[in-house]
Design an enzyme around this catalytic site. Structure first.
Site, PDB file in Angstrom:
ATOM      1  N   CYS A   1       1.145  -1.224   0.269  1.00  0.00           N
ATOM      2  CA  CYS A   1       0.368   0.160   0.282  1.00  0.00           C
ATOM      3  C   CYS A   1       0.703   1.336   0.090  1.00  0.00           C
ATOM      4  O   CYS A   1       0.519   2.363  -0.168  1.00  0.00           O
ATOM      5  CB  CYS A   1      -0.727  -0.250   1.220  1.00  0.00           C
ATOM      6  SG  CYS A   1      -1.705  -0.965   1.336  1.00  0.00           S
TER       7      CYS A   1
ATOM      8  N   HIS B   1      -9.489   3.057  -2.538  1.00  0.00           N
ATOM      9  CA  HIS B   1      -7.797   2.793  -2.270  1.00  0.00           C
ATOM     10  C   HIS B   1      -7.281   1.991  -3.214  1.00  0.00           C
ATOM     11  O   HIS B   1      -7.079   0.419  -3.187  1.00  0.00           O
ATOM     12  CB  HIS B   1      -7.435   1.953  -0.905  1.00  0.00           C
ATOM     13  CG  HIS B   1      -5.407   1.937  -0.557  1.00  0.00           C
ATOM     14  ND1 HIS B   1      -4.657   1.922  -0.209  1.00  0.00           N
ATOM     15  CD2 HIS B   1      -5.726   0.022   0.171  1.00  0.00           C
ATOM     16  CE1 HIS B   1      -3.914   1.248  -0.878  1.00  0.00           C
ATOM     17  NE2 HIS B   1      -4.255   0.448   0.091  1.00  0.00           N
TER      18      HIS B   1
ATOM     19  N   CYS C   1      -0.045   2.837   6.601  1.00  0.00           N
ATOM     20  CA  CYS C   1       0.423   2.007   6.880  1.00  0.00           C
ATOM     21  C   CYS C   1       0.706   0.648   5.114  1.00  0.00           C
ATOM     22  O   CYS C   1      -0.440   0.729   4.050  1.00  0.00           O
ATOM     23  CB  CYS C   1      -0.525   0.666   7.156  1.00  0.00           C
ATOM     24  SG  CYS C   1      -1.383   0.436   6.792  1.00  0.00           S
TER      25      CYS C   1
END
Length: 436
Positions: free
Chosen positions: A99, A392, A422
């Site tokens: 990510c 996302h 994160c």
């Protein structure tokens, strides 16, 4: 506090972020159904070049990422170069940091500029959760290799006869961590329980995220950084993120059942970020090169840091480890920030990190620091909403956050902004940006 680490070239040039752009983000299997990440990446980069007005031949390097990779285009960066009118001599390579992928791409381009290898580069990422690499079982994969080497039909038939029906079933991409077998949501549940984060607190943060994102769209704050995407066969278009709940009601969140720990859990689909398709990119230069071209930067990259922690517990606390390093390297403290933008993978993860920012115990026991970096002023935090609302696309989120923060700093007359995320595998990223 560690010594500050300025991000400048040997001539003293700062790293300028001249412009940033993204596609609207879309929930899985909606607006971009059937469109691969490489095409989303080409779309964003092409429009970024057009809006900036720069000659594509001037781009010396493109670093791009994709988390859910397609076997037919393993180097998405090079495909984007070849598909957007850039010089065939433009260097291009792909990165993956889960990510935090586009954070890594931005850091790599910055380091190339600092080293003097290039003066202009593009960084970003794209992902599609609608076009997935559906695989085959290990047994079938091995058999297919053996069949390819078999010399006779009887040998091939014998190899196929060993397969069971279940070996023929398609295998979707894994949703669990390779090392632990845990899903991200399982870790979010663990963090909610370990850090005493209630369902009500998680739902409230998710509701806040949607409210602020909806307000940002209604006020036209995102139009300069989000393009209109035309979807093949080019009869439809998408101009806004389609996950943002413009009618978000806190009461509606309580109706959802837990998604991971179904009996005792508090993490739901509504207080988590959804699977999403999209792409984002930023154009970067040395400060002097931007001046030569008559371009006014959005802002400058002040510092960055990455972290890695254990994957078995609190795996999504990366921001709490990376942020103190980024602040130190920028030579500032948390109170010096005008804006703080944290990736909202889950409301539980976000709230746990906010707690750790303010925890002296965490700072002393986990970071070896005498005190916490400080409590976050919520008037500075995710002021336009976050990933729970926007969605996302894994590799694109960092570039979205950087661009969004720079534009908001500019509207506020300048200042310093933190973007942090994160990432799977216990990774974390943090970047400090500055607008004058």
């Amino acid at each position: 506090m560690s010594k500050a680490l300025p991000l400048v070239t040997r001539h003293g040039d700062r790293i300028a972020i001249v412009n940033g752009l993204r596609t609207p983000f879309a929930k899985q299997a909606t607006a971009y159904h059937g469109i691969p990440a490489v095409d989303l990446g080409k779309t964003a980069v092409s429009e970024l070049l057009a809006r900036t007005g720069i000659d594509p031949a001037l781009i010396e390097q493109l670093v791009f990422g994709q988390v859910v990779q397609m076997p037919e285009a393993p180097n998405i960066a090079r495909e984007i170069v070849l598909g957007t009118g850039m010089s065939v001599h433009t260097d291009a390579y792909s990165v993956s940091r889960a990510c935090a992928t586009s954070f890594q791409a931005i850091a790599n381009v910055a380091e190339s500029i600092m080293a003097g290898s290039i003066s202009i580069g593009i960084a970003g990422g794209a992902d599609s959760s609608s076009v997935l690499p559906i695989g085959v079982s290990k047994a079938l994969a091995r058999t297919l290799v053996d069949v390819n080497k078999a010399r006779t039909l009887s040998q091939r038939l014998k190899l196929f006869s060993r397969l069971k029906f279940r070996d023929l079933m398609p295998v979707p991409p894994a949703v669990a961590e390779y090392s632990t077998g845990l899903r991200m949501g399982d870790t979010a549940e663990q963090m909610a329980k370990s850090h005493g984060i209630t369902r009500e607190e998680q739902d409230a943060l998710a509701h806040r995220s949607h409210q602020l994102a909806a307000k940002a769209w209604e006020q036209g704050l995102l139009h300069d950084e989000v393009m209109t995407a035309y979807v093949p066969p080019y009869r439809t278009q998408i101009s806004e993120d389609n996950n943002v709940r413009k009618d978000s009601s806190l009461a509606s969140y309580a109706k959802l059942k837990p998604a991971f720990d179904r009996k005792h859990g508090s993490v739901t689909a509504a207080n988590s970020t959804p699977l999403t398709d999209g792409a984002a990119a930023v154009l970067m230069m040395s400060e002097s090169r931007a001046k030569e071209l008559g371009l006014q930067p959005l802002g400058y990259l002040r510092s960055f840091a990455f972290s890695a922690i254990d994957v078995w517990e609190d795996m999504l606390l990366g921001p709490s480890y990376a942020t103190p390093l980024a602040l130190d390297r920028a030579g500032i403290g948390l109170a010096d920030l005008t804006l703080i933008d944290m990736h909202e993978a889950f409301a539980a993860q976000t709230l746990a990190n906010l707690k750790m920012f303010a925890s002296d115990e965490f700072a002393q026991q986990k970071l070896g620091r005498s005190r916490a970096i400080g409590e976050v002023d919520m008037d500075k935090f995710n002021v336009l909403g976050g990933s729970i609302a926007y969605g996302h696309p894994f590799a694109a989120t960092g570039a979205r956050m950087i661009t969004q923060t720079l534009h908001e700093l500019k509207r506020r007359g300048g200042g310093l902004g933190l973007t942090t995320a994160c990432a799977a595998g216990g990774l974390g990223a943090a970047m400090i940006v500055e607008v004058e």
